[in-house]
Design an enzyme around this catalytic site. Structure first.
Site, PDB file in Angstrom:
ATOM      1  N   GLY A 284     -22.159  19.695  39.248  1.00  0.00           N
ATOM      2  CA  GLY A 284     -22.254  20.802  40.193  1.00  0.00           C
ATOM      3  C   GLY A 284     -22.704  22.025  39.415  1.00  0.00           C
ATOM      4  O   GLY A 284     -22.870  21.955  38.193  1.00  0.00           O
TER       5      GLY A 284
ATOM      6  N   GLY B 199     -22.200  24.527  37.266  1.00  0.00           N
ATOM      7  CA  GLY B 199     -21.089  24.853  36.373  1.00  0.00           C
ATOM      8  C   GLY B 199     -21.268  26.198  35.705  1.00  0.00           C
ATOM      9  O   GLY B 199     -20.359  26.705  35.054  1.00  0.00           O
TER      10      GLY B 199
ATOM     11  N   ASP C 165     -18.282  26.807  29.334  1.00  0.00           N
ATOM     12  CA  ASP C 165     -17.873  28.221  29.386  1.00  0.00           C
ATOM     13  C   ASP C 165     -18.569  28.984  30.517  1.00  0.00           C
ATOM     14  O   ASP C 165     -18.336  30.175  30.698  1.00  0.00           O
ATOM     15  CB  ASP C 165     -18.159  28.900  28.037  1.00  0.00           C
ATOM     16  CG  ASP C 165     -19.588  28.627  27.564  1.00  0.00           C
ATOM     17  OD1 ASP C 165     -20.490  28.518  28.420  1.00  0.00           O
ATOM     18  OD2 ASP C 165     -19.798  28.523  26.344  1.00  0.00           O
ATOM     19  N   GLY C 166     -19.443  28.305  31.244  1.00  0.00           N
ATOM     20  CA  GLY C 166     -20.108  28.959  32.374  1.00  0.00           C
ATOM     21  C   GLY C 166     -21.231  29.906  31.970  1.00  0.00           C
ATOM     22  O   GLY C 166     -21.793  30.600  32.821  1.00  0.00           O
TER      23      GLY C 166
ATOM     24  N   ASP D  11     -29.570  14.864  38.551  1.00  0.00           N
ATOM     25  CA  ASP D  11     -29.073  16.201  38.920  1.00  0.00           C
ATOM     26  C   ASP D  11     -30.066  17.285  38.508  1.00  0.00           C
ATOM     27  O   ASP D  11     -29.898  18.446  38.871  1.00  0.00           O
ATOM     28  CB  ASP D  11     -27.703  16.475  38.286  1.00  0.00           C
ATOM     29  CG  ASP D  11     -27.722  16.327  36.776  1.00  0.00           C
ATOM     30  OD1 ASP D  11     -28.179  15.292  36.276  1.00  0.00           O
ATOM     31  OD2 ASP D  11     -27.287  17.268  36.081  1.00  0.00           O
TER      32      ASP D  11
ATOM     33  N   ASP E  69     -34.630  22.918  36.026  1.00  0.00           N
ATOM     34  CA  ASP E  69     -33.624  22.836  34.967  1.00  0.00           C
ATOM     35  C   ASP E  69     -34.258  22.596  33.597  1.00  0.00           C
ATOM     36  O   ASP E  69     -34.230  21.499  33.053  1.00  0.00           O
ATOM     37  CB  ASP E  69     -32.592  21.738  35.272  1.00  0.00           C
ATOM     38  CG  ASP E  69     -31.258  22.373  35.643  1.00  0.00           C
ATOM     39  OD1 ASP E  69     -31.191  23.609  35.677  1.00  0.00           O
ATOM     40  OD2 ASP E  69     -30.296  21.633  35.900  1.00  0.00           O
TER      41      ASP E  69
HETATM   42  P1  AMP Z   1     -27.518  20.254  32.351  1.00  0.00           P
HETATM   43  O1  AMP Z   1     -27.436  19.387  31.155  1.00  0.00           O
HETATM   44  O2  AMP Z   1     -27.849  21.689  32.054  1.00  0.00           O
HETATM   45  O3  AMP Z   1     -28.370  19.706  33.418  1.00  0.00           O
HETATM   46  O4  AMP Z   1     -26.036  20.345  32.940  1.00  0.00           O
HETATM   47  C1  AMP Z   1     -25.269  19.236  33.319  1.00  0.00           C
HETATM   48  C2  AMP Z   1     -23.983  19.711  33.978  1.00  0.00           C
HETATM   49  O5  AMP Z   1     -23.221  20.499  33.079  1.00  0.00           O
HETATM   50  C3  AMP Z   1     -24.203  20.567  35.218  1.00  0.00           C
HETATM   51  O6  AMP Z   1     -23.206  20.259  36.146  1.00  0.00           O
HETATM   52  C4  AMP Z   1     -24.068  21.963  34.677  1.00  0.00           C
HETATM   53  O7  AMP Z   1     -23.678  22.895  35.653  1.00  0.00           O
HETATM   54  C5  AMP Z   1     -22.998  21.786  33.624  1.00  0.00           C
HETATM   55  N1  AMP Z   1     -23.099  22.780  32.533  1.00  0.00           N
HETATM   56  C6  AMP Z   1     -24.099  22.909  31.631  1.00  0.00           C
HETATM   57  N2  AMP Z   1     -23.855  23.912  30.785  1.00  0.00           N
HETATM   58  C7  AMP Z   1     -22.666  24.456  31.153  1.00  0.00           C
HETATM   59  C8  AMP Z   1     -21.866  25.537  30.674  1.00  0.00           C
HETATM   60  N3  AMP Z   1     -22.237  26.269  29.617  1.00  0.00           N
HETATM   61  N4  AMP Z   1     -20.733  25.798  31.319  1.00  0.00           N
HETATM   62  C9  AMP Z   1     -20.338  25.073  32.374  1.00  0.00           C
HETATM   63  N5  AMP Z   1     -21.028  24.045  32.865  1.00  0.00           N
HETATM   64  C10 AMP Z   1     -22.195  23.727  32.281  1.00  0.00           C
HETATM   65 MG    MG Z   2     -28.831  20.534  35.060  1.00  0.00          MG
END
Ligand code: AMP
Ligand code: MG
Length: 496
Positions: free
Chosen positions: A101, A103, A136-137, A264, A274
């Protein structure tokens, strides 16, 4: 569901008057979490993309950098904005992960531009949400600048992509790989934030009514023509397959490695979405892997079409309950659609490569309808193209320089001029002879051909070392290089 369309009055809107709506909120709250951003401290505007500002109808003359930084780091909210984190799941490296989701990003809302396009505005790096898990968002300056520049470069090349209005820096830091790195936010702008994973979330949780609601939402907002067909969900998936085949064809023709083709990260409208450990290849490597955690090379350059087809199968599965009441019928209808992916991809790829090489584009007929003459021409041209990539790979020749040479130098001088860009020009002799023969068959005046080729072959590509330099300079407070790169990449086909 009524989604606004049609053109807006062409008046420039000041930032603090930008009015947002959010049709996504009409879906059940199972699809999202409402929450406010956690703002960054001491925000400063790193860069703003004026092309994107114009698309939103923002008044650039009154744009105050500090005010934009406050809006774009979450300190201020746009009028009407009710931010939310979207819930989705997805297949990561082939394994289903239910815990995904937004994040670290929030959908702030949508805005109808003067061009009549309704665009989402999403704040990336907005802090923790219900879907952050251990994260950490936050987003860091480095990855934000990479996404900012790459998405502008994609748009400049004419490749479907999300865009970014601006980046904001901050004195806040987060730990990444053991180092304190400066935080940043990025305002992502695109008509669509619906990923394949949105559908997977509802299908795998057997929430079929909500799945239908989401599908209707997507049809009304993005694929309204599907409504006129006998089977709108099937028409929708057909269009998603076409758009994503077109997208991958562009990546393959311009040497882009996405790096994390998880479901995703796949956009339902077929945009590059992304940006993570992506790369534009300077020199061709069929097996190029851009993500250091992709140990098996699942998302290697050459595997991207297969990876997309696999992702489309995951998506198609979610449409099973919607395309027919009979399971077998549904399966056969959907498999049949996904089977078309390869052909659609190959046709589009061939068209793009012919453009890059200045070869006449033959009238494409629908799948399975080509004449034998056309099939032979396609096979011959494909062979010529594959032969070229093999040569470029073996000779480690810069892709951009090579295609630009073909686009600028008359055929009879090309062999000699090659010495400027490669070590063994003689390696290209046979290929060039075949190419010149092929070009002659088209009977197209050379000046005309070269002029067309110059519109398909960029002078500038986002090179890793340039992005890196821009990141380092920005870290020291100097935005000159980011802004220069942005300007150049927005118009990559002309010398600047
Ligand atoms: P990604 O690899 O960027 O496609 O992210 C995969 C999942 O990890 C998604 O649900 C993102 O929202 C979550 N995510 C990535 N980086 C962070 C972060 N720094 N803090 C929280 N959630 C994250
Ligand atoms: Mg992503």
């Amino acid at each position: 569901m009524s989604i606004p369309t049609g053109s807006q009055p062409n008046t420039a809107t000041p930032l603090n008057q930008l009015q947002l709506t959010c049709h996504y909120r009409q879906l059940p709250d199972h699809h999202y979490q409402s929450l406010a951003p956690s703002p960054l401290n001491n925000p400063w505007l790193v860069s703003v993309n004026h092309d994107v500002a114009q698309k939103l109808g923002l008044d650039l003359s009154s744009l105050n950098p500090q005010e934009l930084a406050e809006f774009a780091c979450g300190q201020k909210l746009f009028k009407g904005s009710k931010p939310l984190a979207m819930k989705y799941t997805g297949h990561q490296f082939g394994v289903y992960n239910p815990q995904l989701g937004d994040g670290r990003g929030l959908l702030l809302g949508e805005h109808l531009g003067p061009d009549g396009i309704l665009r989402d505005i999403h704040l990336k790096g907005a802090g923790k949400t219900a879907y952050s898990r251990f994260g950490d968002g936050r987003a860091v300056l480095r990855s934000s600048i990479r996404e900012y520049l790459a998405s502008a470069a994609m748009a400049g090349l004419g490749i479907p992509t999300t865009e970014a209005l601006c980046i904001v820096g901050s004195t806040d830091t987060v730990l990444r790989e053991g180092l304190h790195q400066p935080c940043a936010t990025l305002l992502r702008v695109t008509p669509c934030h619906i990923r394949f994973g949105h559908f997977e979330h509802l299908y795998h949780n057997r929430k079929f009514d909500e799945l239908t609601q989401l599908t209707n939402y997507v049809i009304h907002r993005y694929f309204p023509k599907s409504v006129e067909t006998d089977n709108p969900p099937l028409a929708l998936i057909r269009e998603v397959i076409l758009r994503n085949a077109t997208l991958i064809a562009h990546w393959q023709a311009y040497g882009f490695v996405h790096g994390v083709m998880n479901t995703d990260n796949m956009s339902i409208i077929g945009e590059t979405f992304d940006y993570g450990p992506f790369q534009f290849m300077d020199t061709y490597k069929a097996g190029q892997v851009s993500n250091h955690s992709d140990y098996q090379g699942r998302f290697a350059f050459k595997r991207q079409p297969d990876a997309m087809q696999w992702n489309l199968l995951c998506l198609a599965q979610c449409f099973m309950p919607m395309v027919s009441n009979d399971e077998k019928t549904a399966q056969s209808l959907l498999e049949n659609e996904v089977r078309h992916f390869s052909k659609l991809y190959q046709q589009e790829y061939l068209t793009l490569m012919r453009q890059r090489l200045g070869l006449q584009i033959y009238e494409q007929q629908s799948v399975g309808q080509q004449s034998s003459v056309q099939q032979r021409k396609d096979a011959d041209d494909s062979q010529l193209i594959e032969g070229l990539w093999r040569l470029l790979e073996a000779q480690k020749t810069d892709i951009t320089l090579f295609f630009r040479l073909l686009s600028e130098v008359p055929a009879r001088e090309q062999q000699n001029k090659l010495a400027k860009i490669c070590t063994y020009p003689s390696a290209f002799e046979l290929w060039l002879r075949q190419y010149h023969q092929r070009v002659t068959e088209d009977q197209q005046p050379e000046t005309e051909r070269l002029a067309k080729m110059q519109k398909a072959n960029p002078v500038y590509l986002l090179r890793n070392h340039m992005a890196q330099e821009a990141i380092e300079q920005a870290g020291k407070g100097d935005m000159t290089l980011i802004n220069e790169l942005l300007r150049v990449l927005q118009n990559p086909f002309s010398y600047q």
